[in-house]
Design an enzyme around this catalytic site. Sequence first.
Site, mmCIF file in Angstrom:
data_model
loop_
_atom_site.group_PDB
_atom_site.id
_atom_site.type_symbol
_atom_site.label_atom_id
_atom_site.label_comp_id
_atom_site.label_asym_id
_atom_site.label_seq_id
_atom_site.Cartn_x
_atom_site.Cartn_y
_atom_site.Cartn_z
ATOM 1 N N ASP A 10 0.841 -1.200 0.000
ATOM 2 C CA ASP A 10 0.000 0.000 0.000
ATOM 3 C C ASP A 10 0.880 1.257 0.000
ATOM 4 O O ASP A 10 2.065 1.200 0.358
ATOM 5 C CB ASP A 10 -0.874 -0.060 1.266
ATOM 6 N N ASP A 12 -0.426 5.108 0.851
ATOM 7 C CA ASP A 12 -0.752 6.074 1.919
ATOM 8 C C ASP A 12 -0.930 5.386 3.270
ATOM 9 O O ASP A 12 -1.759 4.490 3.397
ATOM 10 C CB ASP A 12 -2.016 6.852 1.550
ATOM 11 N N LYS A 151 -8.574 -4.389 -3.908
ATOM 12 C CA LYS A 151 -7.144 -4.659 -4.089
ATOM 13 C C LYS A 151 -6.875 -6.171 -4.186
ATOM 14 O O LYS A 151 -5.874 -6.600 -4.770
ATOM 15 C CB LYS A 151 -6.331 -4.064 -2.944
HETATM 16 O O1 LIG Z 1 -6.561 6.582 -1.718
HETATM 17 C C1 LIG Z 1 -6.803 6.385 -0.515
HETATM 18 O O2 LIG Z 1 -7.861 6.659 0.056
HETATM 19 C C2 LIG Z 1 -5.741 5.744 0.345
HETATM 20 O O3 LIG Z 1 -4.711 5.329 -0.464
HETATM 21 P P1 LIG Z 1 -3.917 3.963 -0.096
HETATM 22 O O4 LIG Z 1 -4.770 2.799 -0.545
HETATM 23 O O5 LIG Z 1 -2.636 4.112 -0.867
HETATM 24 O O6 LIG Z 1 -3.709 3.993 1.414
HETATM 25 MG MG LIG Z 2 -3.223 2.983 3.034
#
Ligand SMILES: O=C(O)COP(=O)(O)O
Ligand SMILES: [Mg+2]
Length: 227
Positions: A10, A12, A151
């Site tokens: 992942d 963020d 995902k």
């Molecule tokens: O886009 C988002 O809400 C969070 O992004 P992520 O899946 O990279 O944590």
């Molecule tokens: Mg994330």
Amino acid sequence: MMKFKALAIDIDGTITYSDRRLHFLAAEHLRNLGIPVVLATGNVLCYAAATSKLIGLGGKVISENGGVISTGFDTNPHISESMEECEKAFSYLSNRFDLIRLDGDLRKTEIALRRNVNADDLQASLEGAGFYIEVIDTQFALHIKSKKVNKGTGLEKMASLMDLDVSDFIAIGDSVNDREMFEVAGYGIAVDNADPGLKLIADHVTSMSFGEGTVEALQILCRRDFF
Ligand SMILES: O=C(O)COP(=O)(O)O
Ligand SMILES: [Mg+2]
């Protein structure tokens, strides 16, 4: 011990600090891992591809929570057909809530919203309205997305495109939108800031948070010959 062949991670909250700044040491560990690294994010393709390029990875990305998948820079992405129903759900919810869309027309398969409303309230409002749609809160944005795409489905598709089995992957993440990826990968690691529900299904939870947690995880994986 089974040797894993690739990593799905992942962005963020996992390779960043809490304010989304990139964690440089985590990025360096990813670059030097020596196996394919797939970035898997709820964010848009250009965000994921730029992150992959700037870290020095090969451009294999799962974006829009599995809705848009790319196997490399300058290749045609695989795009799911889920935007139409998301738009209908958005219109339905817009009559009931003050919704603020994010990312303009960059999104192709789902709708991201500012976190000015509660995801559970939006989800409750959709019950009985006949949409196969869910509203999730990643702590960075709300997503109006198809229940058919996530995902996990994205990683299954990416694995087949890479001639790997999805169980060949280790997954690392922090949020509710990483759940399905953990369910299909061979091993799942949650960083300490992760959603409590994700920690419950993780094979390992790091003691450190955010990017430091990813550095800790990668050091453990290398030390214990997981790859
Ligand atoms: O886009 C988002 O809400 C969070 O992004 P992520 O899946 O990279 O944590
Ligand atoms: Mg994330």
